[in-house]
Scaffold this motif. Structure first.
Motif, short mmCIF file in Angstrom:
data_model
loop_
_atom_site.label_atom_id
_atom_site.label_comp_id
_atom_site.label_asym_id
_atom_site.label_seq_id
_atom_site.Cartn_x
_atom_site.Cartn_y
_atom_site.Cartn_z
N VAL A 82 1.07 0.06 -3.84
CA VAL A 82 1.22 -0.54 -5.17
C VAL A 82 2.68 -0.51 -5.63
N SER A 83 3.35 0.60 -5.40
CA SER A 83 4.76 0.71 -5.79
C SER A 83 5.64 -0.30 -5.07
N LEU A 84 5.24 -0.69 -3.88
CA LEU A 84 6.00 -1.67 -3.11
C LEU A 84 5.60 -3.11 -3.45
N GLY A 85 4.63 -3.26 -4.37
CA GLY A 85 4.22 -4.60 -4.78
C GLY A 85 3.02 -5.14 -4.04
N GLY A 86 2.34 -4.29 -3.29
CA GLY A 86 1.17 -4.73 -2.52
C GLY A 86 -0.14 -4.34 -3.17
N VAL A 87 -1.22 -4.69 -2.49
CA VAL A 87 -2.56 -4.35 -2.94
C VAL A 87 -3.21 -3.52 -1.84
N PRO A 88 -3.65 -2.30 -2.16
CA PRO A 88 -4.29 -1.46 -1.15
C PRO A 88 -5.58 -2.07 -0.62
N THR A 89 -5.77 -1.95 0.68
CA THR A 89 -6.99 -2.44 1.31
C THR A 89 -8.19 -1.61 0.86
N ILE A 90 -9.36 -2.19 0.97
CA ILE A 90 -10.60 -1.45 0.71
C ILE A 90 -11.41 -1.31 2.00
N GLU A 91 -10.85 -1.76 3.10
CA GLU A 91 -11.53 -1.74 4.39
C GLU A 91 -11.22 -0.45 5.16
N ALA A 92 -12.25 0.18 5.67
CA ALA A 92 -12.06 1.34 6.54
C ALA A 92 -11.89 0.87 7.98
N ALA A 93 -11.12 1.61 8.74
CA ALA A 93 -11.01 1.35 10.18
C ALA A 93 -12.32 1.78 10.83
#
Length: 172
Positions: A82-93
């Motif tokens: 988020v700090s880098l301007g992205g959106v965290p994934t909600i997908e698990a490996a």
């Protein structure tokens, strides 16, 4: 750095020496690491539930603590994204399942090694003295410690298996 509306573009501030493509690459690596951390939370939690017999006394706490640690890593990495301007994934490996302690430990070792490699890739993709690079170095150290801990458990299991196969009876 300040837009027409007065808002600050955090990407310009957080990785001043990186171009937009490089920032996107870092976010991509971090999202991969995040998905691995999510899977580790679940995998360790299941392993703590499935461990049986005498092994339960030795490994249940380790698996529970590792699940909690992975959850903390997931939160940390989410905040970085988020700090880098992205959106965290909600997908698990991928999540691996096992019922023997040795298989559980081997699977957990693979997961930790995959996380370690991903954090190293994220680190390598950053040029200059960006703060996120130093933050990743701390995470790399933590992941390496986790790898070493599981390797010690696996070595202990191999020693245990070897000692069970020793015939102490005298052969006449």
């Amino acid at each position: 750095m300040v837009g027409l509306s007065g808002s600050v573009n955090t990407r310009d501030l957080r990785l001043a020496t990186q171009g937009e493509d490089e920032v996107d690459k870092v976010i991509e690596f971090l999202n991969k690491a995040l998905s691995i951390e999510y899977s580790a939370v679940i995998q360790y939690c299941q392993h703590s539930a499935l461990v049986q017999g005498i092994d339960r006394a030795v490994y249940e706490d380790f698996f529970n603590e590792s699940s909690e640690e992975a959850r903390g890593h997931a939160k940390l990495v989410s905040d970085w994204i988020v700090s880098l301007g992205g959106v965290p994934t909600i997908e698990a490996a991928h999540i691996r399942q096992a019922t023997s302690v040795v298989d559980m430990l081997k699977q957990d070792l693979e997961t930790e090694q995959e996380a370690l490699a991903t954090y190293r890739s994220a680190h390598a993709s950053i040029e200059g003295d960006e703060p996120i690079k130093f933050m990743l170095e701390e995470q790399i150290v933590q992941e390496q410690k986790d790898v070493w801990e599981i390797e010690k458990f696996l070595e202990m299991r191999q020693i245990e298996v070897k000692t069970r196969n020793i015939n102490l009876a005298a052969n006449d």
